[in-house]
Design a protein around this motif. Structure first.
Motif, PDB file in Angstrom:
ATOM      1  N   LYS A  96       2.338   1.708  -3.448  1.00 39.41           N
ATOM      2  CA  LYS A  96       1.261   2.201  -4.317  1.00 39.41           C
ATOM      3  C   LYS A  96       1.018   3.694  -4.071  1.00 39.41           C
ATOM      4  O   LYS A  96       0.841   4.489  -5.017  1.00 39.41           O
ATOM      5  N   ALA A  97       1.078   4.099  -2.804  1.00 43.90           N
ATOM      6  CA  ALA A  97       0.863   5.514  -2.447  1.00 43.90           C
ATOM      7  C   ALA A  97       2.039   6.361  -2.914  1.00 43.90           C
ATOM      8  O   ALA A  97       1.874   7.510  -3.363  1.00 43.90           O
TER       9      ALA A  97
ATOM     10  N   SER B 273       6.528  15.925  -2.117  1.00 48.37           N
ATOM     11  CA  SER B 273       5.459  15.391  -1.236  1.00 48.37           C
ATOM     12  C   SER B 273       6.042  14.830   0.054  1.00 48.37           C
ATOM     13  O   SER B 273       7.247  14.593   0.173  1.00 48.37           O
TER      14      SER B 273
ATOM     15  N   GLN C 136       0.837  -1.217   0.000  1.00 47.43           N
ATOM     16  CA  GLN C 136       0.000   0.000   0.000  1.00 47.43           C
ATOM     17  C   GLN C 136       0.868   1.263   0.000  1.00 47.43           C
ATOM     18  O   GLN C 136       0.553   2.273  -0.647  1.00 47.43           O
ATOM     19  N   LYS C 137       2.002   1.200   0.740  1.00 52.68           N
ATOM     20  CA  LYS C 137       2.921   2.345   0.801  1.00 52.68           C
ATOM     21  C   LYS C 137       3.566   2.598  -0.562  1.00 52.68           C
ATOM     22  O   LYS C 137       3.719   3.741  -0.997  1.00 52.68           O
TER      23      LYS C 137
ATOM     24  N   LYS D  36       4.017   5.842  -5.453  1.00 53.21           N
ATOM     25  CA  LYS D  36       4.014   6.002  -6.905  1.00 53.21           C
ATOM     26  C   LYS D  36       3.129   7.170  -7.343  1.00 53.21           C
ATOM     27  O   LYS D  36       3.327   7.757  -8.413  1.00 53.21           O
ATOM     28  N   LYS D  37       2.174   7.507  -6.515  1.00 52.98           N
ATOM     29  CA  LYS D  37       1.264   8.621  -6.849  1.00 52.98           C
ATOM     30  C   LYS D  37       1.865   9.984  -6.446  1.00 52.98           C
ATOM     31  O   LYS D  37       1.347  11.032  -6.782  1.00 52.98           O
ATOM     32  N   LEU D  38       2.946   9.959  -5.670  1.00 51.08           N
ATOM     33  CA  LEU D  38       3.553  11.201  -5.162  1.00 51.08           C
ATOM     34  C   LEU D  38       4.691  11.705  -6.060  1.00 51.08           C
ATOM     35  O   LEU D  38       5.209  10.970  -6.904  1.00 51.08           O
ATOM     36  N   LYS D  39       5.131  12.972  -5.727  1.00 54.02           N
ATOM     37  CA  LYS D  39       6.275  13.571  -6.407  1.00 54.02           C
ATOM     38  C   LYS D  39       7.327  13.882  -5.365  1.00 54.02           C
ATOM     39  O   LYS D  39       7.090  13.746  -4.165  1.00 54.02           O
TER      40      LYS D  39
END
Length: 321
Positions: free
Chosen positions: A163-164, A172, A160-161, A166-169
């Motif tokens: 996955k999370a 963040s 989950q971490k 991968k959505k950040l830059k």
């Protein structure tokens, strides 16, 4: 003339008196003879009457013995019949289980009971071992399942971490420590991927261990149950044999009692027959005749009647004198 008439009357009365006296004398002779005859017949009657009593007593005793012998012979037949049936039943069981008839049933029974007790103890001990093993196996499997669940949860959490992440830059917040991501962005991602790989391997290893443990438990449990089944298979025919031997032992005790009864009854019958024969000899030695006794009895009653009649006749004549 008057005197002559009186004299004639006196002479007539004297003549009548003389005749009565003569008759009385004759009556006395008849009475004496009748009493003598009665005495002789009475003695003979008393002798025969005593013999008749002895004969009757002996005959009654023989009849009683005969009835007793018949009853005992019936008992003897029943005991002989029962003993044959018991012998047949025992022989059938011994033949079925191939037991030597020369062996003592009590010893064979004792030996087999001892063997069954040993088997029962082995079964009890093996069941105890199985219970302990299954309890420990349940605890081990439960612990390993908990470990697997923890590792799986950890693996999921890391996933989950990632996955999370991968959505950040780079600007963040870090999903791991909460700090702002910068140049370490790629290092954090790499670290999470490494952690995920480690968690996956740890989970796979834990599952493999769990599967191996479960397989081993199944194998060991099957082996113990197999051993238990083997013991049960030994117990079953042994229990059947012991039941048969127990029945044989009881039947044999009953047979021994029957044979002892037969022995005692045969002895008793022999004794009673001997006694009956001896009593029959006593009857023969009496030389008693019932017809002769009845004849004497009639003669005795007749002579008694004659004596009584003669006595009455004499008393009557004495009264006239």
């Amino acid at each position: 003339g008057e005197r002559s008439s009186i004299e004639q009357r006196i002479e007539k009365e004297q003549g009548a008196l003389a005749k009565i006296k003569e008759e009385e004398k004759e009556a006395k002779k008849v009475l004496d003879k009748a009493e003598l005859s009665e005495k002789i017949v009475k003695e003979e009657f008393q002798t025969l009457n005593e013999q008749a009593k002895n004969y009757s007593e002996l005959k009654s005793e023989i009849d009683l013995l005969t009835r007793g012998i018949e009853e005992k012979e019936t008992d003897l037949k029943q005991n002989l019949s029962k003993s044959k049936k018991l012998q047949a039943a025992i022989s059938k069981k011994l033949s079925k289980f191939k037991i030597d008839k020369q062996q003592k049933l009590s010893e064979v029974l004792k030996a087999n009971e001892s063997e069954l007790n040993t088997l029962s103890e082995e079964v009890k001990e093996l069941k105890g071992e199985l219970d302990k093993y299954e309890e420990k196996a349940r605890q081990d499997i439960s612990q390993q399942q908990s470990e697997c669940a923890v590792l799986k949860s950890k693996q999921k959490e890391i996933g989950q971490k990632i996955k999370a992440l991968k959505k950040l830059k780079e600007g963040s917040d870090c999903p791991t420590c909460g700090q702002i991501l910068g140049a370490e962005f790629s290092q954090v991602a790499k670290k999470l991927e490494e952690d995920q790989e480690k968690a996956l391997k740890a989970h796979e290893k834990s599952e493999t261990k769990l599967n191996q443990t479960q397989a081993l438990v199944r194998k060991d449990t099957e082996e113990i149950n197999k051993n238990l089944q083997a013991l049960f298979l030994k117990q079953e025919p042994l229990s059947e044999l012991i039941d048969a031997l127990s029945d044989c032992h009881k039947e044999n005790l009953e047979l021994e009692l029957c044979l002892e009864n037969v022995k005692q009854l045969e002895k008793l019958i022999k004794q009673r027959k001997e006694k009956a024969n001896n009593l029959q000899k006593e009857i023969s030695e009496l030389e008693y005749s019932d017809s002769e006794f009845q004849q004497i009895k009639v003669r005795y009653e007749t002579t008694k009647g004659l004596v009584q009649t003669s006595r009455l006749q004499r008393v009557k004549l004495e009264g006239k004198i």
